[in-house]
Structure formats: structure tokens, C-alpha cells
Motif scaffolding. Structure first.
Motif, PDB file in Angstrom:
ATOM      1  N   GLY A  33       0.826  -1.200   0.000  1.00 40.65           N
ATOM      2  CA  GLY A  33       0.000   0.000   0.000  1.00 40.65           C
ATOM      3  C   GLY A  33       0.858   1.247   0.000  1.00 40.65           C
ATOM      4  N   ILE A  34       0.404   2.270  -0.722  1.00 37.55           N
ATOM      5  CA  ILE A  34       1.105   3.549  -0.759  1.00 37.55           C
ATOM      6  C   ILE A  34       0.064   4.651  -0.651  1.00 37.55           C
ATOM      7  CG2 ILE A  34       2.540   5.122  -2.110  1.00 37.55           C
ATOM      8  CD1 ILE A  34       3.778   2.658  -3.444  1.00 37.55           C
ATOM      9  N   GLN A  35       0.310   5.579   0.294  1.00 37.23           N
ATOM     10  CA  GLN A  35      -0.570   6.719   0.481  1.00 37.23           C
ATOM     11  C   GLN A  35       0.260   7.986   0.611  1.00 37.23           C
ATOM     12  OE1 GLN A  35      -4.179   6.135   2.946  1.00 37.23           O
ATOM     13  NE2 GLN A  35      -2.999   4.422   3.777  1.00 37.23           N
ATOM     14  N   VAL A  36      -0.285   9.083   0.135  1.00 33.48           N
ATOM     15  CA  VAL A  36       0.303  10.398   0.357  1.00 33.48           C
ATOM     16  C   VAL A  36      -0.472  11.007   1.518  1.00 33.48           C
ATOM     17  CG1 VAL A  36       0.750  12.672  -0.615  1.00 33.48           C
ATOM     18  CG2 VAL A  36       0.967  10.625  -2.054  1.00 33.48           C
ATOM     19  N   VAL A  37       0.248  11.543   2.497  1.00 27.19           N
ATOM     20  CA  VAL A  37      -0.347  11.991   3.755  1.00 27.19           C
ATOM     21  C   VAL A  37       0.009  13.451   4.001  1.00 27.19           C
ATOM     22  CG1 VAL A  37      -0.425  11.548   6.232  1.00 27.19           C
ATOM     23  CG2 VAL A  37      -0.034   9.650   4.642  1.00 27.19           C
ATOM     24  N   ARG A  38      -0.980  14.246   4.399  1.00 31.39           N
ATOM     25  CA  ARG A  38      -0.772  15.659   4.739  1.00 31.39           C
ATOM     26  C   ARG A  38      -1.176  15.908   6.180  1.00 31.39           C
ATOM     27  NH1 ARG A  38      -3.838  18.876   0.000  1.00 31.39           N
ATOM     28  NH2 ARG A  38      -2.274  18.638  -1.626  1.00 31.39           N
ATOM     29  N   PHE A  39      -0.380  16.722   6.863  1.00 27.92           N
ATOM     30  CA  PHE A  39      -0.758  17.165   8.203  1.00 27.92           C
ATOM     31  C   PHE A  39      -1.902  18.154   8.063  1.00 27.92           C
ATOM     32  CE2 PHE A  39      -0.140  20.237  11.744  1.00 27.92           C
ATOM     33  CZ  PHE A  39      -0.514  19.386  12.764  1.00 27.92           C
ATOM     34  N   GLU A  40      -2.885  18.000   8.945  1.00 27.20           N
ATOM     35  CA  GLU A  40      -4.035  18.891   8.909  1.00 27.20           C
ATOM     36  C   GLU A  40      -4.075  19.816  10.118  1.00 27.20           C
ATOM     37  OE1 GLU A  40      -8.044  17.074   8.991  1.00 27.20           O
ATOM     38  OE2 GLU A  40      -8.253  18.099   7.064  1.00 27.20           O
ATOM     39  N   ARG A  41      -4.011  19.219  11.343  1.00 26.81           N
ATOM     40  CA  ARG A  41      -4.091  20.066  12.547  1.00 26.81           C
ATOM     41  C   ARG A  41      -3.910  19.223  13.809  1.00 26.81           C
ATOM     42  NH1 ARG A  41      -8.827  18.607  10.966  1.00 26.81           N
ATOM     43  NH2 ARG A  41     -10.475  17.917  12.362  1.00 26.81           N
ATOM     44  N   GLY A  42      -3.665  19.924  14.913  1.00 29.72           N
ATOM     45  CA  GLY A  42      -3.667  19.289  16.226  1.00 29.72           C
ATOM     46  C   GLY A  42      -2.390  18.589  16.621  1.00 29.72           C
ATOM     47  N   GLU A  43      -2.502  17.815  17.696  1.00 33.27           N
ATOM     48  CA  GLU A  43      -1.414  17.004  18.236  1.00 33.27           C
ATOM     49  C   GLU A  43      -1.730  15.544  17.943  1.00 33.27           C
ATOM     50  OE1 GLU A  43       1.650  17.208  19.834  1.00 33.27           O
ATOM     51  OE2 GLU A  43       1.508  19.271  19.191  1.00 33.27           O
ATOM     52  N   PRO A  44      -1.168  14.980  16.898  1.00 31.64           N
ATOM     53  CA  PRO A  44      -1.473  13.583  16.566  1.00 31.64           C
ATOM     54  C   PRO A  44      -1.074  12.632  17.699  1.00 31.64           C
ATOM     55  CG  PRO A  44      -0.386  14.686  14.738  1.00 31.64           C
ATOM     56  CD  PRO A  44      -0.283  15.597  15.919  1.00 31.64           C
ATOM     57  N   PRO A  45      -1.894  11.617  17.942  1.00 34.53           N
ATOM     58  CA  PRO A  45      -1.586  10.647  18.993  1.00 34.53           C
ATOM     59  C   PRO A  45      -0.561   9.618  18.522  1.00 34.53           C
ATOM     60  CG  PRO A  45      -3.594  10.005  17.894  1.00 34.53           C
ATOM     61  CD  PRO A  45      -3.174  11.331  17.298  1.00 34.53           C
ATOM     62  N   ALA A  46      -0.005   8.890  19.473  1.00 33.67           N
ATOM     63  CA  ALA A  46       0.879   7.769  19.137  1.00 33.67           C
ATOM     64  C   ALA A  46       0.026   6.647  18.544  1.00 33.67           C
ATOM     65  CB  ALA A  46       1.610   7.281  20.376  1.00 33.67           C
ATOM     66  N   THR A  47       0.612   5.936  17.597  1.00 28.86           N
ATOM     67  CA  THR A  47      -0.056   4.796  16.970  1.00 28.86           C
ATOM     68  C   THR A  47       0.948   3.664  16.805  1.00 28.86           C
ATOM     69  OG1 THR A  47       0.455   5.561  14.729  1.00 28.86           O
ATOM     70  CG2 THR A  47      -1.669   6.245  15.656  1.00 28.86           C
ATOM     71  N   ARG A  48       0.428   2.494  16.462  1.00 23.63           N
ATOM     72  CA  ARG A  48       1.290   1.373  16.089  1.00 23.63           C
ATOM     73  C   ARG A  48       0.541   0.554  15.044  1.00 23.63           C
ATOM     74  NH1 ARG A  48       1.291  -0.643  21.807  1.00 23.63           N
ATOM     75  NH2 ARG A  48      -0.839  -1.307  22.096  1.00 23.63           N
ATOM     76  N   THR A  49       1.307  -0.170  14.238  1.00 21.38           N
ATOM     77  CA  THR A  49       0.714  -0.977  13.180  1.00 21.38           C
ATOM     78  C   THR A  49       1.255  -2.403  13.252  1.00 21.38           C
ATOM     79  OG1 THR A  49       2.410  -0.720  11.463  1.00 21.38           O
ATOM     80  CG2 THR A  49       0.807   1.074  11.690  1.00 21.38           C
ATOM     81  N   ASP A  50       0.619  -3.273  12.480  1.00 17.50           N
ATOM     82  CA  ASP A  50       1.130  -4.637  12.359  1.00 17.50           C
ATOM     83  C   ASP A  50       1.745  -4.874  10.972  1.00 17.50           C
ATOM     84  OD1 ASP A  50      -1.118  -4.795  10.747  1.00 17.50           O
ATOM     85  OD2 ASP A  50      -1.991  -6.521  11.777  1.00 17.50           O
ATOM     86  N   ALA A  51       2.082  -3.793  10.263  1.00 21.33           N
ATOM     87  CA  ALA A  51       2.689  -3.918   8.931  1.00 21.33           C
ATOM     88  C   ALA A  51       4.053  -4.601   9.041  1.00 21.33           C
ATOM     89  CB  ALA A  51       2.852  -2.542   8.300  1.00 21.33           C
ATOM     90  N   ASP A  52       4.323  -5.504   8.122  1.00 22.67           N
ATOM     91  CA  ASP A  52       5.632  -6.168   8.094  1.00 22.67           C
ATOM     92  C   ASP A  52       6.736  -5.158   7.801  1.00 22.67           C
ATOM     93  OD1 ASP A  52       4.546  -8.680   8.617  1.00 22.67           O
ATOM     94  OD2 ASP A  52       4.239  -9.087   6.485  1.00 22.67           O
ATOM     95  N   ILE A  53       6.491  -4.290   6.838  1.00 26.32           N
ATOM     96  CA  ILE A  53       7.417  -3.200   6.512  1.00 26.32           C
ATOM     97  C   ILE A  53       6.586  -1.927   6.465  1.00 26.32           C
ATOM     98  CG2 ILE A  53       8.937  -2.205   4.766  1.00 26.32           C
ATOM     99  CD1 ILE A  53       9.634  -5.074   3.923  1.00 26.32           C
ATOM    100  N   HIS A  54       7.024  -0.916   7.204  1.00 25.77           N
ATOM    101  CA  HIS A  54       6.306   0.359   7.267  1.00 25.77           C
ATOM    102  C   HIS A  54       7.324   1.468   7.050  1.00 25.77           C
ATOM    103  CE1 HIS A  54       4.076   3.711   9.186  1.00 25.77           C
ATOM    104  NE2 HIS A  54       3.081   3.135   8.547  1.00 25.77           N
ATOM    105  N   PHE A  55       7.425   1.954   5.805  1.00 23.31           N
ATOM    106  CA  PHE A  55       8.408   2.953   5.378  1.00 23.31           C
ATOM    107  C   PHE A  55       7.693   4.269   5.137  1.00 23.31           C
ATOM    108  CE2 PHE A  55      10.196   5.252   1.754  1.00 23.31           C
ATOM    109  CZ  PHE A  55      11.504   5.417   2.136  1.00 23.31           C
ATOM    110  N   THR A  56       8.287   5.361   5.626  1.00 23.87           N
ATOM    111  CA  THR A  56       7.713   6.687   5.399  1.00 23.87           C
ATOM    112  C   THR A  56       8.805   7.641   4.938  1.00 23.87           C
ATOM    113  OG1 THR A  56       6.067   6.294   7.119  1.00 23.87           O
ATOM    114  CG2 THR A  56       6.380   8.570   6.431  1.00 23.87           C
ATOM    115  N   PHE A  57       8.517   8.387   3.874  1.00 22.97           N
ATOM    116  CA  PHE A  57       9.431   9.374   3.291  1.00 22.97           C
ATOM    117  C   PHE A  57       8.820  10.753   3.487  1.00 22.97           C
ATOM    118  CE2 PHE A  57      10.759  11.959  -0.381  1.00 22.97           C
ATOM    119  CZ  PHE A  57      12.126  11.890  -0.241  1.00 22.97           C
ATOM    120  N   VAL A  58       9.618  11.703   3.981  1.00 19.50           N
ATOM    121  CA  VAL A  58       9.156  13.079   4.168  1.00 19.50           C
ATOM    122  C   VAL A  58       9.325  13.814   2.836  1.00 19.50           C
ATOM    123  CG1 VAL A  58       9.404  15.216   5.491  1.00 19.50           C
ATOM    124  CG2 VAL A  58       9.860  13.009   6.600  1.00 19.50           C
ATOM    125  N   MET A  59       8.203  14.115   2.178  1.00 20.78           N
ATOM    126  CA  MET A  59       8.246  14.787   0.877  1.00 20.78           C
ATOM    127  C   MET A  59       8.383  16.297   1.017  1.00 20.78           C
ATOM    128  SD  MET A  59       5.609  12.362  -1.314  1.00 20.78           S
ATOM    129  CE  MET A  59       4.472  13.647  -1.534  1.00 20.78           C
TER     130      MET A  59
END
Length: 115
Positions: A33-59
Motif C-alpha cells: 500500500g502507498i498513500q500520500v499523507v498531509r498534516f491537517e491540525r492538532g497534536e497527533p496521537p501515538a499509533t502502532r501498526t502490524d505492517a511487516d514493513i512500514h516505510f515513510t518518506f518526508v516529501m
């Protein structure tokens, strides 16, 4: 086939962000899966996933990554990070122009907000 212009933005798995899905997960039947993500507002909470590989690039923009058991990392456009399965992480001090590219194996991974 994903076209940036005219793409639909929707709520992201992390509150405070929006995303546009590239359709890769549907096209690979959930393998990736590939998604483009934008910050909208606020203080995002901590999260965790069960993805085998979870890569994020700061565009675009800047943020600080707070990952469980790690020192905080100030990130800017061009930086990237990988989170192992079940590692709690929080995206903080996000600039208004923050845009991320999130790539994951599996594309249909589960994500949860960590209390």
C-alpha cells in the motif's frame, strides 16, 4: 493508475492527518500500500501498526518522530524512516506543509491509536 490532480483526500489512520490513497493496495490485492499523507491540525496521537514493513518518506515540511525506545528525531524533506511491527510512534511538531509518502507491506495492515 493514480493521478495527483483531482485525487480524493480522506481521513488518515492517524487523527490530525488526511491522505490520498494511490490505489496500490487494491491493485496488489493488499500485498502493498502507498498513500500520500498531509498534516491537517492538532497534536497527533501515538499509533502502532502490524505492517511487516512500514516505510515513510518526508516529501515536504518538517516533523519530529517519537518512536518507542528511541531518541526523538527531527526530520525534514528528504528524510525517511522505517517502523517495525508493533512499535509505538508519534508524529509531532508537524509543520503546516508536512507531506509524507507512506509505503507498507501489507497494504491492508491494521493500525491502532496507543493510549
Amino acid at each position: 493508475h493514480h493521478v495527483k490532480e483531482g485525487a480524493t483526500w480522506q481521513p488518515f489512520r492517524i487523527p490530525g492527518f488526511r491522505c490520498r490513497d494511490t490505489g496500490i493496495s487494491d491493485g496488489t490485492k493488499g500485498v502493498a500500500g502507498i498513500q500520500v499523507v498531509r498534516f491537517e491540525r492538532g497534536e497527533p496521537p501515538a499509533t502502532r501498526t502490524d505492517a511487516d514493513i512500514h516505510f515513510t518518506f518526508v516529501m515536504e515540511g518538517t516533523m519530529t518522530l517519537y518512536a518507542e525506545g528511541q531518541e526523538p528525531r527531527a526530520l525534514q524533506a528528504g528524510d525517511a524512516f522505517v517502523l517495525p511491527p508493533q512499535m509505538s510512534a508519534r508524529y509531532a511538531e508537524c509543520s503546516e506543509d508536512l507531506e509524507l509518502l507512506e509505503c507498507a507491506l501489507r497494504g491492508d495492515f491494521a493500525s491502532e491509536v496507543v493510549a
